[in-house]
Design a protein around this motif. Structure first.
Motif, PDB file in Angstrom:
ATOM      1  N   PRO A 212     -47.772 -18.111 -66.016  1.00 39.34           N
ATOM      2  CA  PRO A 212     -46.766 -18.203 -65.021  1.00 39.34           C
ATOM      3  C   PRO A 212     -45.724 -16.695 -65.134  1.00 39.34           C
ATOM      4  CG  PRO A 212     -46.216 -19.322 -66.959  1.00 39.34           C
ATOM      5  CD  PRO A 212     -47.924 -19.287 -66.869  1.00 39.34           C
ATOM      6  N   THR A 213     -46.250 -15.992 -66.015  1.00 39.85           N
ATOM      7  CA  THR A 213     -45.611 -14.630 -66.272  1.00 39.85           C
ATOM      8  C   THR A 213     -46.266 -13.630 -65.203  1.00 39.85           C
ATOM      9  OG1 THR A 213     -47.237 -13.682 -67.804  1.00 39.85           O
ATOM     10  CG2 THR A 213     -45.220 -14.943 -68.838  1.00 39.85           C
ATOM     11  N   ILE A 214     -47.404 -14.074 -64.537  1.00 42.45           N
ATOM     12  CA  ILE A 214     -48.052 -13.221 -63.440  1.00 42.45           C
ATOM     13  C   ILE A 214     -48.038 -13.737 -62.339  1.00 42.45           C
ATOM     14  CG2 ILE A 214     -50.281 -12.381 -62.832  1.00 42.45           C
ATOM     15  CD1 ILE A 214     -51.022 -11.960 -65.682  1.00 42.45           C
ATOM     16  N   ARG A 215     -48.022 -14.965 -62.087  1.00 43.26           N
ATOM     17  CA  ARG A 215     -47.723 -15.746 -60.925  1.00 43.26           C
ATOM     18  C   ARG A 215     -46.309 -15.484 -60.388  1.00 43.26           C
ATOM     19  NH1 ARG A 215     -48.502 -20.757 -62.344  1.00 43.26           N
ATOM     20  NH2 ARG A 215     -46.711 -21.415 -62.407  1.00 43.26           N
ATOM     21  N   PRO A 216     -46.563 -15.003 -58.873  1.00 41.07           N
ATOM     22  CA  PRO A 216     -45.137 -14.679 -58.364  1.00 41.07           C
ATOM     23  C   PRO A 216     -43.985 -15.778 -58.731  1.00 41.07           C
ATOM     24  CG  PRO A 216     -47.015 -14.295 -56.802  1.00 41.07           C
ATOM     25  CD  PRO A 216     -47.500 -15.026 -58.038  1.00 41.07           C
ATOM     26  N   HIS A 217     -42.947 -15.296 -58.962  1.00 43.01           N
ATOM     27  CA  HIS A 217     -41.650 -16.241 -59.423  1.00 43.01           C
ATOM     28  C   HIS A 217     -40.546 -15.276 -59.501  1.00 43.01           C
ATOM     29  CE1 HIS A 217     -42.900 -14.773 -63.496  1.00 43.01           C
ATOM     30  NE2 HIS A 217     -41.881 -15.403 -63.928  1.00 43.01           N
ATOM     31  N   TRP A 218     -39.384 -16.034 -59.440  1.00 43.37           N
ATOM     32  CA  TRP A 218     -38.165 -15.564 -59.882  1.00 43.37           C
ATOM     33  C   TRP A 218     -37.838 -15.915 -61.165  1.00 43.37           C
ATOM     34  CZ3 TRP A 218     -35.195 -11.993 -57.368  1.00 43.37           C
ATOM     35  CH2 TRP A 218     -35.501 -11.930 -55.982  1.00 43.37           C
ATOM     36  N   GLN A 219     -37.546 -14.897 -62.092  1.00 39.77           N
ATOM     37  CA  GLN A 219     -37.258 -14.985 -63.383  1.00 39.77           C
ATOM     38  C   GLN A 219     -35.443 -14.843 -63.702  1.00 39.77           C
ATOM     39  OE1 GLN A 219     -39.337 -15.948 -65.939  1.00 39.77           O
ATOM     40  NE2 GLN A 219     -38.840 -15.275 -67.838  1.00 39.77           N
ATOM     41  N   ILE A 220     -35.082 -15.699 -64.228  1.00 43.52           N
ATOM     42  CA  ILE A 220     -33.547 -15.527 -64.572  1.00 43.52           C
ATOM     43  C   ILE A 220     -33.013 -14.937 -65.899  1.00 43.52           C
ATOM     44  CG2 ILE A 220     -31.390 -16.783 -64.504  1.00 43.52           C
ATOM     45  CD1 ILE A 220     -32.896 -17.349 -62.149  1.00 43.52           C
ATOM     46  N   HIS A 221     -32.501 -13.879 -65.827  1.00 48.64           N
ATOM     47  CA  HIS A 221     -32.033 -13.223 -66.942  1.00 48.64           C
ATOM     48  C   HIS A 221     -30.685 -13.245 -67.367  1.00 48.64           C
ATOM     49  CE1 HIS A 221     -35.457 -10.140 -67.148  1.00 48.64           C
ATOM     50  NE2 HIS A 221     -35.516 -10.804 -65.995  1.00 48.64           N
TER      51      HIS A 221
END
Length: 267
Positions: A212-221
């Motif tokens: 999932p770190t590569i699959r397109p996704h929005w990451q919340i910081h």
């Protein structure tokens, strides 16, 4: 897809999506176990909780007295993904949903009327899930921005193509008062609102991969004062640390949802 009806921000008093648009305005999490989720994020991020109007499976997270996120313990019940999802302010959820369809994206849920506004859950052409919110924003938007995520980052396969896709849906760089500005800085597409970074878009690997770190996704910081402390508490409460540096750590909660903690800038 993350069918998260906790998307709706609680009733607001100050800013509407007609004056501030195109920027993240809320984040929500679908989980399986409400008590375990509350315990984890209380330990890692120091959040408190209050009930939400949507029912017993929903909670609003508070940083101090500021509502910062929605939690929906419906992943098992609705057979949906456990994940964090950002919601972007728009003047019209219906228009945003229509534009998403026209440009090859997907409308998963809505638009739905969730007073005091309307919400929709969408996905871009590469499958990254995001939401839109039309209506009043959570309390004071500037206060939310300080208390909630530092920014959201889209990990995708083509940053420029994604910037065009989202720009057409969310009216980025439209020149309208209140719109988000688009810049290219340090190898990333950077979105600014009022001079502050609110979102970033970065291209990942082209090959499909289960990670999932590569699959397109929005990451919340999430902005925190002690990155190392958050990482320790995540591991102590059933989560894991995927990557860690001095000023940032990628964490996974006990349910499997990914998020990032980022050092809070000194003001």
């Amino acid at each position: 897809m993350n069918h998260d009806s906790s998307a709706a921000p609680p009733a607001a008093r100050v800013v509407s999506t007609h004056s501030v648009f195109g920027a993240p305005c809320w984040v929500s999490l679908t989980s399986r176990d409400l008590d375990a989720t509350q315990g984890f994020y209380s330990a890692v991020l120091g959040w408190r909780w209050r009930k939400a109007k949507l029912g017993e499976h929903f909670r609003i997270a508070l940083a101090g007295d500021v509502p910062v996120a929605g939690i929906a313990a419906v992943a098992g019940m609705w057979q949906t993904a456990v994940a964090w999802t950002p919601y972007f302010a728009v003047p019209s959820a219906d228009d945003a949903a229509s534009r998403t369809r026209e440009r090859g994206g997907t409308v998963a849920v809505g638009p739905l009327s969730l007073p005091p506004g309307r919400a929709a859950l969408l996905a871009d052409r590469d499958g990254a899930t995001f939401g839109v919110w039309e209506g009043e924003l959570v309390g004071n938007w500037e206060v939310w921005r300080q208390a909630a995520p530092a920014f959201v980052r889209l990990h995708t396969r083509d940053a420029f193509d994604s910037a065009i896709f989202y720009g057409e849906i969310l009216d980025w760089a439209s020149g309208k008062p209140g719109c988000v500005e688009v810049h290219y800085e340090g190898g990333e597409v950077v979105l600014r609102s009022g001079g502050d970074v609110v979102a970033r878009i970065v291209s990942g690997a082209l090959e499909a991969a289960p990670d999932p770190t590569i699959r397109p996704h929005w990451q919340i910081h999430f902005s925190v004062s002690d990155v190392a402390g958050c990482a320790r508490e995540a591991e102590r409460h059933g989560g894991s640390v995927l990557r860690k540096a001095i000023d940032e750590a990628v964490l996974r909660d006990a349910d499997g949802a990914q998020f990032t903690v980022t050092s809070r800038p000194v003001r």
